[in-house]
Design a protein around this motif. Structure first.
Motif, PDB file in Angstrom:
ATOM      1  N   GLY A 258      -9.605  -3.137   3.244  1.00 10.39           N
ATOM      2  CA  GLY A 258      -8.306  -2.554   3.077  1.00 10.39           C
ATOM      3  C   GLY A 258      -7.521  -3.162   1.939  1.00 10.39           C
ATOM      4  O   GLY A 258      -6.866  -2.386   1.007  1.00 10.39           O
ATOM      5  N   LYS A 259      -7.721  -4.348   1.615  1.00  7.92           N
ATOM      6  CA  LYS A 259      -7.166  -4.913   0.634  1.00  7.92           C
ATOM      7  C   LYS A 259      -7.776  -4.377  -0.581  1.00  7.92           C
ATOM      8  O   LYS A 259      -7.115  -4.277  -1.828  1.00  7.92           O
ATOM      9  N   TRP A 260      -8.963  -4.005  -0.722  1.00  8.18           N
ATOM     10  CA  TRP A 260      -9.720  -3.531  -1.932  1.00  8.18           C
ATOM     11  C   TRP A 260      -8.893  -2.124  -2.214  1.00  8.18           C
ATOM     12  O   TRP A 260      -8.648  -1.692  -3.536  1.00  8.18           O
ATOM     13  N   TYR A 261      -8.881  -1.415  -1.239  1.00 13.33           N
ATOM     14  CA  TYR A 261      -8.141  -0.072  -1.612  1.00 13.33           C
ATOM     15  C   TYR A 261      -6.791  -0.097  -2.141  1.00 13.33           C
ATOM     16  O   TYR A 261      -6.375   0.667  -3.154  1.00 13.33           O
ATOM     17  N   ILE A 262      -6.027  -1.200  -1.428  1.00 12.94           N
ATOM     18  CA  ILE A 262      -4.570  -1.324  -1.880  1.00 12.94           C
ATOM     19  C   ILE A 262      -4.669  -1.707  -3.461  1.00 12.94           C
ATOM     20  O   ILE A 262      -4.148  -1.288  -4.330  1.00 12.94           O
ATOM     21  N   ALA A 263      -5.715  -2.744  -3.734  1.00 11.92           N
ATOM     22  CA  ALA A 263      -5.609  -3.250  -5.108  1.00 11.92           C
ATOM     23  C   ALA A 263      -6.143  -2.235  -6.210  1.00 11.92           C
ATOM     24  O   ALA A 263      -5.436  -1.955  -7.152  1.00 11.92           O
ATOM     25  N   VAL A 264      -7.046  -1.439  -5.895  1.00 13.40           N
ATOM     26  CA  VAL A 264      -7.388  -0.429  -6.746  1.00 13.40           C
ATOM     27  C   VAL A 264      -6.447   0.570  -6.977  1.00 13.40           C
ATOM     28  O   VAL A 264      -5.885   1.214  -7.933  1.00 13.40           O
ATOM     29  N   GLY A 265      -5.786   0.846  -5.813  1.00 15.96           N
ATOM     30  CA  GLY A 265      -4.551   1.927  -5.889  1.00 15.96           C
ATOM     31  C   GLY A 265      -3.598   1.223  -6.613  1.00 15.96           C
ATOM     32  O   GLY A 265      -2.929   2.049  -7.606  1.00 15.96           O
ATOM     33  N   ALA A 266      -3.182   0.097  -6.775  1.00 12.68           N
ATOM     34  CA  ALA A 266      -2.215  -0.850  -7.398  1.00 12.68           C
ATOM     35  C   ALA A 266      -2.672  -0.614  -8.959  1.00 12.68           C
ATOM     36  O   ALA A 266      -1.836  -0.433 -10.168  1.00 12.68           O
ATOM     37  N   VAL A 267      -3.909  -0.768  -9.206  1.00 12.51           N
ATOM     38  CA  VAL A 267      -4.349  -0.759 -10.706  1.00 12.51           C
ATOM     39  C   VAL A 267      -4.360   0.598 -11.157  1.00 12.51           C
ATOM     40  O   VAL A 267      -3.922   0.797 -12.261  1.00 12.51           O
TER      41      VAL A 267
ATOM     42  N   GLY B 229       0.821  -1.238  -0.085  1.00  9.82           N
ATOM     43  CA  GLY B 229      -0.095   0.002  -0.182  1.00  9.82           C
ATOM     44  C   GLY B 229       0.752   1.248  -0.037  1.00  9.82           C
ATOM     45  O   GLY B 229       0.457   2.258  -0.716  1.00  9.82           O
ATOM     46  N   LEU B 230       2.027   1.160   0.692  1.00 10.64           N
ATOM     47  CA  LEU B 230       2.682   2.352   0.589  1.00 10.64           C
ATOM     48  C   LEU B 230       3.360   2.478  -0.635  1.00 10.64           C
ATOM     49  O   LEU B 230       3.740   3.346  -1.150  1.00 10.64           O
ATOM     50  N   ALA B 231       4.237   1.394  -1.130  1.00  7.02           N
ATOM     51  CA  ALA B 231       4.899   1.043  -2.349  1.00  7.02           C
ATOM     52  C   ALA B 231       4.018   1.727  -3.766  1.00  7.02           C
ATOM     53  O   ALA B 231       4.875   2.427  -4.293  1.00  7.02           O
ATOM     54  N   VAL B 232       2.951   1.944  -3.473  1.00  4.24           N
ATOM     55  CA  VAL B 232       2.258   2.108  -4.685  1.00  4.24           C
ATOM     56  C   VAL B 232       2.197   3.669  -4.871  1.00  4.24           C
ATOM     57  O   VAL B 232       2.277   4.243  -5.968  1.00  4.24           O
ATOM     58  N   LEU B 233       2.226   4.176  -3.795  1.00  8.05           N
ATOM     59  CA  LEU B 233       2.416   5.674  -3.768  1.00  8.05           C
ATOM     60  C   LEU B 233       1.263   6.362  -4.416  1.00  8.05           C
ATOM     61  O   LEU B 233       1.538   7.309  -5.126  1.00  8.05           O
ATOM     62  N   ASN B 234       0.014   6.201  -4.257  1.00  6.99           N
ATOM     63  CA  ASN B 234      -0.954   7.081  -4.472  1.00  6.99           C
ATOM     64  C   ASN B 234      -2.140   6.799  -3.422  1.00  6.99           C
ATOM     65  O   ASN B 234      -2.045   6.212  -2.410  1.00  6.99           O
ATOM     66  N   GLN B 235      -2.983   8.017  -3.288  1.00  8.26           N
ATOM     67  CA  GLN B 235      -3.821   8.015  -2.189  1.00  8.26           C
ATOM     68  C   GLN B 235      -4.607   7.003  -1.872  1.00  8.26           C
ATOM     69  O   GLN B 235      -4.712   6.507  -0.687  1.00  8.26           O
ATOM     70  N   THR B 236      -5.212   6.285  -2.863  1.00  5.31           N
ATOM     71  CA  THR B 236      -5.914   5.239  -2.543  1.00  5.31           C
ATOM     72  C   THR B 236      -5.226   4.266  -1.915  1.00  5.31           C
ATOM     73  O   THR B 236      -5.646   3.362  -0.944  1.00  5.31           O
ATOM     74  N   ALA B 237      -4.208   3.913  -2.333  1.00 12.31           N
ATOM     75  CA  ALA B 237      -3.563   2.804  -1.791  1.00 12.31           C
ATOM     76  C   ALA B 237      -2.729   2.947  -0.202  1.00 12.31           C
ATOM     77  O   ALA B 237      -2.739   2.208   0.492  1.00 12.31           O
ATOM     78  N   LEU B 238      -2.835   4.535  -0.126  1.00 15.65           N
ATOM     79  CA  LEU B 238      -2.106   4.820   1.213  1.00 15.65           C
ATOM     80  C   LEU B 238      -3.377   4.431   2.422  1.00 15.65           C
ATOM     81  O   LEU B 238      -3.185   4.213   3.421  1.00 15.65           O
ATOM     82  N   ILE B 239      -4.548   5.103   1.729  1.00 14.63           N
ATOM     83  CA  ILE B 239      -5.678   4.584   2.691  1.00 14.63           C
ATOM     84  C   ILE B 239      -5.702   3.174   2.875  1.00 14.63           C
ATOM     85  O   ILE B 239      -6.046   2.935   4.128  1.00 14.63           O
ATOM     86  N   GLY B 240      -5.596   2.572   1.887  1.00 17.26           N
ATOM     87  CA  GLY B 240      -5.736   1.136   1.893  1.00 17.26           C
ATOM     88  C   GLY B 240      -4.581   0.454   3.010  1.00 17.26           C
ATOM     89  O   GLY B 240      -4.753  -0.174   4.065  1.00 17.26           O
TER      90      GLY B 240
END
Lengths: 506, 597, 128
Positions: free
Chosen positions: A398-407, A321-332
């Motif tokens: 949490g997983k959903w936010y991180i996944a959406v962020g990664a996408v 979630g941190l590594a993606v470096l966008n807001q959605t993933a960080l919330i995740g």
């Protein structure tokens, strides 16, 4: 600006000393004082968080020495969330530890000291001060792991101590580099000064990159990211049940928070934009941790070791979630940080509860558990499925936010691993659920024998508790309910978090 | 045309069975009270769903908004035409399955009945949730919950085989869940188109923003979604959990593995094709033909495999695999064909096959369960002459089997008729041929069952085609009635015949069958033989006891549901226009394509 | 600082001798921690490792020809930077307490298992 932040650290520290001295007068005083302090801490943390979420980030200059020389405490939405988490979980575990043990005023004193240390890590705005708090948390964590009265605890604690100290020392080394380059230790000043170090070479300079590498690796060790996790399974498995619940829920969580804080506040997203290798380091750490942690978890036969490796994998997810470096993933990442603490803490406490009642500590001893302990088995199953990421539990959100962020960031391999992590997690929890519900317990003769060996086994960490109390059941069931119910609370939480996220990742 | 009416009824339909779990669990010690909760909840859920049917038919959509679940994703339950089709079916059949379950579970004196009924209620709640889900995420939530809720039912037997089947089931369906999740994330991202938040809400005819999105990623997302739902829809090669899951008690196989669970997969595909992408876009992306090809392959191959199954429930399971693909084929051909009447016909056929297959397959499973409870017979080779013992049951079986094969006057005919018309007028000769071949194969695997039950005697039965020899009958070259050594069901000859502990010889089989529960091969033969009596006639042959056609053969708790389901299949076949399902299907297709069928 | 990089490796070592010392200590410490089977020596290794870092900080505070940072009427800069000294004073305290805890644990391990060797310990524990 408010004067409350220093009390977040001072209250547990003072209470710790009070507990210690009260113990000299009367020996049974530890729990009530610790519980009072825990309640106070929760109230204080809740109030500060309320202020932060309504009025914005707050900061406090310790002793009136302005930042640059002095130490600043900074609380924004992210740190407020973690502070509340620490206060809440520590209170819950305290309730569990009342009968589960270990008891004695020194234990409660150390416990409160750890709460203070962790809170300090979270609210400090100074990188060296963070090192001191990291070491305070570390020292107390080692002592708590060793409070198990057995040789196994001592060996686990020593290993934890040596590896943990290396981690903290590497962090300090990284801080040294940053300090030499900039002449400041304050996070805000550092982030302003780092782009201009080395005659304006800034992020491209070896100095800044080395600083980041040492800090990141140091915190990787403390967070137990694969392959730097070696201290963690034995520390979790070797400590008393209450302690493993507490440490698993909070210690790695706090250091993962520290990594997020240092990465985003001190080094800022611009650093990652300029230095690809830094982001790659985080992504690789995340992917390897998720996969290897799950694989190792599957191969464990001891419940607590399995849960420990599960943590390695789940912190991989937070790191992702941190590594993606966008807001959605960080919330995740934040949601999963909090969610994981509740789920994993609950799982460890459930395992402790089951072990206290039946002596079952191995995977195969869980056979037919649903008949013997329906509530504990039910809570364990709910927490396990929440961890797998069955909606609508918090593990899924949490997983959903991180996944959406990664996408969104189009990091396809990372996105694939995040999604697959569901199946990997399922791999090690499904076999437990199956054993609890769909196997008959071993023949009675075996069982009696099993219980006997569980209690007399020299390596087993047997708490001095005995029969489980209602309080222990309540804590475990509350954790299970929270794991599901918090899933619904994520959207408002994310809204409160949004201003902080905007600051961290503009 | 469609107006959205805020209403709590979709939510109530989900909550009634969900809440019923609590009293069911609490009244575990008192079976009669516990079962009355089940019946009450079933009737309640059905009543609520049925009360929405007239409104939906007149064009309104009932929706319950529960606020944001995730940013940009509302937790919406809405009963539109497609949702009501599946919701009505699941809740109606739950009512009759509840009665049947009582007869079955008590007849066998099963263990853990409380857990069984609680998990059943949870499964139905999730299935209705799938039906009324308002967007991809809500459907995913219930799809996953359905997996969790059904798992205890699959592993109910607590034997090694049942656990293995449960593990396989969890792995397959969670794998599918992950694929659905990934697909949903991609759709969410694609429809965002650079703006703040996307959408996954079901829109008849498809989400407009998807048509302009990157076609390659749209294809990947479609493949993930279709594949993910395809797991529960048992599309080959993702079908193998379904035959193994037959280890579950028969009512579970009947309602869940012929209706609720597998149809939730098919329903998901229908949602994706009709309401996410829209048939037109699926065709443009070239995914319709691929999906149709997978479905056609599945329906032919599964029929052939079904021929070789001696265990009745396994044969029915492969039949389910095959029949589900009819539905998918209808959807896929409807999507692949140019918009127009051909496409609409195929869609109607596919969707109508959802209720048609549900009624017929439920009848068949109920019959298999009744045979198991009353005579402990599970293998077709031991069913010679069983029609004398179970006349009503086997009569219903014959009717439903005829329907499966597409013989007129039974439900299967109507849906297959629409399917065939659609495929032929779309010019898809290959798919039409696959449909016809499969129809023949259907007869080939159902007729021997009916034949042996009514026209043979235990002592003079012919070996069945492919099961005991390639051609069967007198070509098989074995002495009739002594075919023990030739049971081809995968080397089961080495089993001990003392009916002993099933747990210690788990390794020799991969069928997912507990021998003691659903006996196969020799064991089944022994069980069956115990039921045979010497006739009072002059020759004193061994034969099944004769029972009359008035219900002596079993309890009405089982016969009632069997007759109801069989009657349902016939009503759907004779007067499809008065049975409400065809009307709903027409409405769905009209909403999506604009073509009035 | 950058100028030094331009010079040759020998010059670099000469001007950055403290730097080399730091990493030498880090290396020795890490090696002892990993390679020595004796638990006490592992702790000693840990101390050496930390000492390397202390040296790193202290050396960074050094300014050529500067005085002690004691501000008074006679003191006229430049001064050695006092902050790293303060920091390291804290770090040393932390290090001492770590060592104390570690030795305490080792005493307990010795009482329990009767050995200080990590490999023997492993054998003893796997026998249990």
């Amino acid at each position: 600006m408010t004067d409350l932040p220093p009390f977040l650290v001072a209250l547990p520290l003072v209470a710790s000393v009070v507990v210690l001295f009260a113990g000299l007068v009367r020996s049974e005083t530890g729990w009530p004082i610790a519980a009072m302090a825990g309640l106070g801490q929760l109230g204080l943390a809740g109030y500060v968080a309320y202020q932060v979420f309504t009025a914005g980030p707050t900061s406090y200059v310790v002793g009136g020495y302005e930042a640059f020389y002095g130490i600043e405490l900074v609380i924004d939405g992210l740190s407020a969330s973690v502070v509340v988490l620490i206060a809440a979980v520590s209170l819950g575990v305290l309730a569990f530890a009342r009968t589960a043990g270990p008891r004695g005023n020194p234990f409660y004193a150390t416990y409160l000291l750890l709460v203070g240390g962790l809170t300090g890590v979270v609210i400090t705005g100074d990188v060296f001060n963070m090192y001191v708090f990291i070491e305070i948390s570390g020292l107390t964590a080692y002592a708590l792991v060793a409070s198990g009265d057995t040789g196994r605890s001592a060996v686990a604690a020593l290993k934890y101590l040596i590896v943990g100290t290396v981690g903290a020392s590497l962090y300090l080394l990284g801080v040294g580099y940053a300090y030499i380059g900039t002449g400041t230790l304050n996070m805000a000043d550092l982030s302003a000064a780092l782009p201009t170090v080395a005659d304006g070479l800034g992020y491209q300079s070896t100095l800044v990159q080395t600083a980041f590498a040492f800090i990141a690796i140091g915190l990787f060790i403390k967070t137990a990211v694969f392959p730097l996790h070696t201290w963690q399974p034995e520390a979790y498995a070797g400590s008393p049940d209450s302690v493993s619940g507490f440490i698993s829920a909070l210690v790695s969580t706090t250091f993962a928070y520290a990594l997020i804080r240092i990465s985003l506040t001190v080094f800022t997203p611009d650093f990652f934009a300029a230095v690809d290798a830094a982001q790659t380091l985080l992504i690789v750490g995340a992917v390897v941790s998720i996969v290897a942690g799950s694989a190792l978890a599957v191969s464990q036969s001891e419940i607590k070791r399995m849960l420990a490796y599960s943590s390695v994998s789940q912190f991989g997810l937070v790191l992702a979630g941190l590594a993606v470096l966008n807001q959605t993933a960080l919330i995740g990442a934040t949601v999963h940080l909090v969610g994981h603490a509740i789920m994993k803490g609950g799982l460890f406490l459930a395992a402790g509860l089951i072990a206290t009642a039946t002596g079952a500590r191995e995977v195969h001893e869980y056979e037919g558990l649903s008949e013997r302990m329906p509530y504990a088995a039910g809570a364990f199953a709910v927490l396990a499925f929440a961890m797998v990421g069955v909606p609508p539990a918090v593990g899924f959100v949490g997983k959903w936010y991180i996944a959406v962020g990664a996408v969104q960031a189009q990091l396809w391999p990372l996105a694939a691993v995040i999604l697959l992590s569901t199946l990997l997690t399922l791999a090690y929890f499904a076999r437990l659920v199956e054993r609890m519900y769909f196997r008959e317990p071993a023949a009675t003769g075996d069982l009696a024998e099993g219980e006997g060996t569980a209690d007399t086994r020299p390596d087993a960490v047997v708490a001095d508790g005995g029969r489980p109390s209602v309080g222990m059941y309540v804590v475990v069931v509350v954790a299970a309910v929270l794991a599901v119910a918090l899933g619904a609370a994520v959207v408002p939480f994310a809204e409160y978090l949004q201003p902080t996220i905007d600051l961290l990742l503009p | 045309m469609t107006e959205i009416t805020p209403s709590l009824r979709p939510l109530a339909a989900v909550l009634v069975p969900a809440i019923a779990i609590v009293p069911i669990l609490l009244s575990g010690r008192r079976p009669n009270l516990r079962e009355s909760w089940t019946v009450l909840a079933a009737l309640g859920a059905f009543g609520i769903v049925a009360s929405m049917v007239p409104g939906v038919l007149s064009g309104s959509v009932y929706a319950t908004q529960l606020g944001a679940f995730l940013p940009g994703v509302q937790f919406t339950l809405r009963a539109d035409a497609l949702g009501i089709l599946f919701g009505l079916l699941a809740s109606l059949l739950w009512v009759i399955t509840s009665f049947y379950s009582m007869g079955y579970m008590r007849g066998l004196d099963e263990h853990d009945q409380t857990r069984y009924f609680a998990a059943f209620a949870a499964s139905v709640a999730s299935a209705i949730g799938v039906a009324f889900a308002g967007n991809l995420f809500v459907i995913f939530v219930f799809y996953e919950l359905l997996t969790v809720a059904t798992y205890p039912l699959v592993a109910h037997d607590e034997t090694e085989e049942a656990r293995a089947a449960g593990r396989k089931y969890l792995t397959y369906t969670f794998g599918g869940g992950v694929a659905v999740f990934a697909g949903a994330v991609l759709v969410f991202w694609l429809t965002a188109g650079g703006t703040a938040a996307g959408t996954t809400a079901f829109t008849p005819g498809g989400i407009a923003a998807l048509a302009t999105a990157d076609p390659m990623i749209a294809r990947v997302a479609f493949a993930l979604l279709a594949g993910g739902f395809g797991v529960k829809a048992a599309l080959m090669p993702l079908h193998s959990w379904l035959p193994d899951a037959m280890v579950a008690p028969t009512p579970v196989s009947g309602l869940l593995h012929a209706v609720a669970v597998v149809k939730s997969g098919v329903f998901g595909i229908a949602r994706v094709v009709l309401d996410i992408y829209g048939p037109g876009l699926v065709g443009e992306l070239g995914m319709g033909t691929i999906l149709a090809a997978v479905a056609a392959f599945t329906l032919v191959v599964a029929s052939i495999i079904a021929l070789r199954q001696d265990n009745l429930k396994r044969r029915l399971a492969f039949s389910t695999v095959s029949q589900l693909s009819y539905i998918v084929l209808g959807l896929a051909v409807g999507a692949a064909a140019a918009p127009g009447r051909a496409s609409a016909y195929a869609l109607v056929g596919g969707l109508l096959h959802i209720p048609a297959h549900a009624f017929m397959k439920l009848t068949l499973f109920f019959c298999a369960g009744a045979l198991h409870v009353e005579t402990h017979t599970d293998d077709i080779s031991n069913m010679a002459g069983i029609g004398h013992r179970m006349p009503v049951t086997m009569g219903a079986f014959a009717v439903a089997a005829a329907g499966m094969a597409g013989i007129p006057l039974v439900a299967g005919f109507v849906s297959k008729y629409f399917l065939l018309i659609g495929t032929v007028s779309a010019g898809n000769v290959i798919f039409a041929a696959a449909l016809l071949i499969s129809g023949v194969l259907n007869i080939a695997y159902f007729w021997p069952v009916v034949y042996t039950a009514f026209f043979e005697k235990p002592t003079e039965s012919d070996p069945k085609p492919l099961v005991e020899g390639p051609l069967g009958g007198r070509f098989a070259g074995t002495d009739p009635g002594t075919a023990e050594g030739l049971v081809t069901d995968g080397g089961r000859d080495d089993r001990h015949t003392d009916g002993g502990d099933p747990s210690d010889d788990e390794a020799d089989t991969d069928h997912g069958f507990a021998e003691s529960h659903e006996g196969q091969g020799i064991e089944d033969k022994i069980d069956a033989a115990e039921q045979l009596h010497h006739e009072h006639g002059p020759d004193e042959r061994l034969d099944w006891e004769h029972r009359r056609w008035i219900g002596e053969e079993s309890t009405w708790l089982m016969l009632g549901p069997i007759c109801f389901a069989a009657l349902g299949s016939v009503v759907l076949g004779i007067v499809p226009d008065t049975a409400v399902f065809l009307e709903i299907v027409r409405l769905i297709v009209e909403n999506v394509t604009g073509v009035v069928v | 600082m950058i100028d030094a990089l331009a010079a040759g490796p020998v010059d670099l070592l000469a001007t950055r001798s403290y730097y080399a010392g730091t990493f030498l200590l880090l290396g020795i410490g890490a090696y002892v921690m990993i390679a020595s089977p004796n638990l006490v020596k592992k702790v000693i290794g840990m101390n050496i490792f930390q000492t390397g870092i202390f040296l790193f900080f202290i050396a960074s505070a050094y300014v050529d020809g500067a005085q002690n940072p004691i501000v008074g009427p006679k003191a006229t800069g430049p001064f050695v930077s006092p902050l790293p000294h303060v920091l390291i004073l804290t770090a040393i305290v932390v290090g001492v307490s770590l060592t104390a805890v570690a030795l305490g644990l080792i005493v307990r391990i010795y009482n329990e298992y009767g050995t200080l060797e990590a490999d023997v310990l492993q054998e003893v524990r796997s026998d249990d």
